[in-house]
Design a protein around this motif. Structure first.
Motif, PDB file in Angstrom:
ATOM      1  N   ARG A   1       0.850  -1.191   0.000  1.00 44.01           N
ATOM      2  CA  ARG A   1       0.000   0.000   0.000  1.00 44.01           C
ATOM      3  C   ARG A   1       0.887   1.243   0.000  1.00 44.01           C
ATOM      4  N   TRP A   2       0.403   2.310  -0.630  1.00 46.65           N
ATOM      5  CA  TRP A   2       1.239   3.506  -0.750  1.00 46.65           C
ATOM      6  C   TRP A   2       1.608   4.083   0.604  1.00 46.65           C
ATOM      7  N   TYR A   3       0.687   3.987   1.575  1.00 43.66           N
ATOM      8  CA  TYR A   3       0.946   4.548   2.897  1.00 43.66           C
ATOM      9  C   TYR A   3       1.938   3.690   3.698  1.00 43.66           C
ATOM     10  N   LEU A   4       2.261   2.513   3.200  1.00 42.15           N
ATOM     11  CA  LEU A   4       3.316   1.694   3.796  1.00 42.15           C
ATOM     12  C   LEU A   4       4.616   1.798   2.999  1.00 42.15           C
TER      13      LEU A   4
ATOM     14  N   LEU B   1       5.637   4.373   1.226  1.00 41.32           N
ATOM     15  CA  LEU B   1       6.250   5.700   1.388  1.00 41.32           C
ATOM     16  C   LEU B   1       7.157   5.769   2.621  1.00 41.32           C
TER      17      LEU B   1
END
Length: 448
Positions: A170-173, A175
């Motif tokens: 996931r992008w929030y992981l 990043l």
């Protein structure tokens, strides 16, 4: 060093034979894959360099005893014995697993609640310590002066790896993971903090897509890291000092030369291991596994026990004035460690036990559905196999459990009755074995 040619040819033939024998059974995360790469880089490639005219370790320093041809010959023979023992054990483990492939396997499903609790506690604490540990604002006390405080700085990548294994890329992981690894890359020390997480992420990526081997993009990324890695420490030190021009020059040099700035002897694993065999004989002591007991006292801070046994005390004991392995930080490989503990029996027995156990664990953990805690646990340990073969058996514990305490916390919680659901997965031979078709095992109680 022409005297090495027969031994080099035998080694190359054995390496090729093992690769052909096991090739169809291997994968990126398989222990034998790492072992073949370790052997080829540490022993075969170095033996070729020596045969081609490279200088052995200490050849340029008359105050030290140069590694002699007969030492290289014996070391290469022992390495080949270890290779054959490891490969035989891998083959036997596969044959046994194939015989049992029609039986279902009980595993633990990854608990989202456990993962989120561990991450909620460890992630902010770890990032705080990571960002402040090297600043002057940290108050010196009994905690900050121990290695425990430094280990906490590694918690963020442990938490992020656990979350990625649960939820995917996931992008929030991705990043914060990218930010953390970028900061680690320029810290100027501890290259393993960059390399090992990359191995973990690559293994998970392939497992999630049911692929055994990386594609071109991952291989290109690996080549880039391999080229820069020898100069990563001085690059980071230049950035820390604010000398960005020097850092740029060092990055450019990485693509123009294959020789690192740390000195070629730091990568001469065959030389170091060959010398250690002779030093072990000269020292005379057989350790009978006592070198492994240092892991028991490892959790005790040295500030409380200044003279506690160290993980490398045996290297200090066998060192001499003309081969100062203790001061130079030399490694003796797990084969040298096995010889130190059990002599010739250890050279065969330890590789055989490692090959059988690690392969059996790999097959049991990674042949089922992805969302299983056993698969995550194995992948964490698999990323440190290269450290195990290079530095010795205790490295597997140090570079996984000690440096990834969030994994340990999750492991403990998943092991407690009623905290994680145990399921019965289809047999590995089932055509849908990797799909999540599991049912609770007979007599299992529902989670509260």
């Amino acid at each position: 060093m022409s005297a090495l040619l027969p031994y080099l040819l035998l080694d190359a033939l054995l390496l090729l034979g093992v690769a052909v024998l096991l090739g169809s059974r291997l994968s990126f995360w398989h222990p034998a894959t790492t072992y073949l790469l370790f052997h080829a880089y540490s022993f075969t490639a170095r033996a070729w360099q020596l045969y081609d005219g490279a200088s052995p370790m200490y050849a340029d320093n008359g105050a030290f005893d140069v590694i002699r041809p007969e030492e290289f010959q014996r070391a290469l023979l022992f390495a080949d014995l270890a290779l054959v023992a490891f490969a035989a054990a891998v083959y036997l483990a596969h044959r046994r697993f194939e015989r049992l492939a029609h039986e279902p396997i009980q595993r633990r499903r990854i608990s989202k609640a456990i993962v989120l609790v561990v991450a909620a506690v460890c992630l902010p604490v770890g990032f705080y310590v990571f960002l402040t540990a090297k600043t002057s604002g940290v108050v010196a006390n009994a905690l900050t002066e121990t290695n425990y405080y430094q280990v906490v700085a590694m918690w963020p990548i442990g938490c992020l790896g656990l979350l990625i294994y649960l939820q995917g890329f996931r992008w929030y992981l991705v990043l914060p993971t990218g930010v953390y690894l970028a900061l680690v890359a320029v810290q100027g020390y501890h290259r393993f903090m960059l390399v090992l997480p990359l191995l973990f992420l690559a293994s998970y990526y392939l497992q999630a897509r049911r692929r055994r081997w990386p594609g071109l993009l991952i291989w290109l990324g690996a080549a880039l890291v391999f080229l820069i890695l020898p100069r990563l420490k001085p690059i980071g030190q230049a950035i820390q000092a604010g000398d960005f021009n020097e850092a740029v020059l060092l990055v450019g040099d990485s693509f123009r030369s294959t020789k690192g700035l740390e000195g070629s002897s730091s990568e001469q694993f065959l030389d170091q291991y060959a010398g250690a065999l002779t030093m072990t004989d000269d020292h005379g002591k057989v350790y009978y596994g006592s070198t492994y007991l240092a892991i028991v006292t490892l959790p005790i801070p040295r500030s409380l026990w200044p003279d506690k046994p160290g993980l490398g005390d045996h290297t200090i004991e066998i060192s001499t004035a003309r081969r100062q392995y203790d001061r130079e930080g030399r490694i003796i490989t797990y084969i040298g460690e096995s010889y130190l503990n059990f002599r010739h029996v250890g050279v065969v027995l330890i590789p055989f036990l490692l090959g059988y156990f690690l392969t059996s664990w790999c097959l049991r953990a990674t042949t089922g559905p992805l969302q299983r805690f056993e698969g995550y646990l194995y992948t964490v340990f698999a990323m440190a196999y290269i450290q195990l073969f290079r530095d010795g058996l205790l490295s597997l514990v140090v570079f996984t459990v000690v440096h990834n305490l969030p994994m340990l916390f999750a492991w403990i919680l998943h092991s407690l009755p009623g905290f994680a659901q145990r399921v019965l997965d289809p047999p590995p031979a089932h055509p849908l074995a990797q799909e999540d078709l599991a049912v609770p095992p007979p007599g299992a109680r529902p989670l509260r």
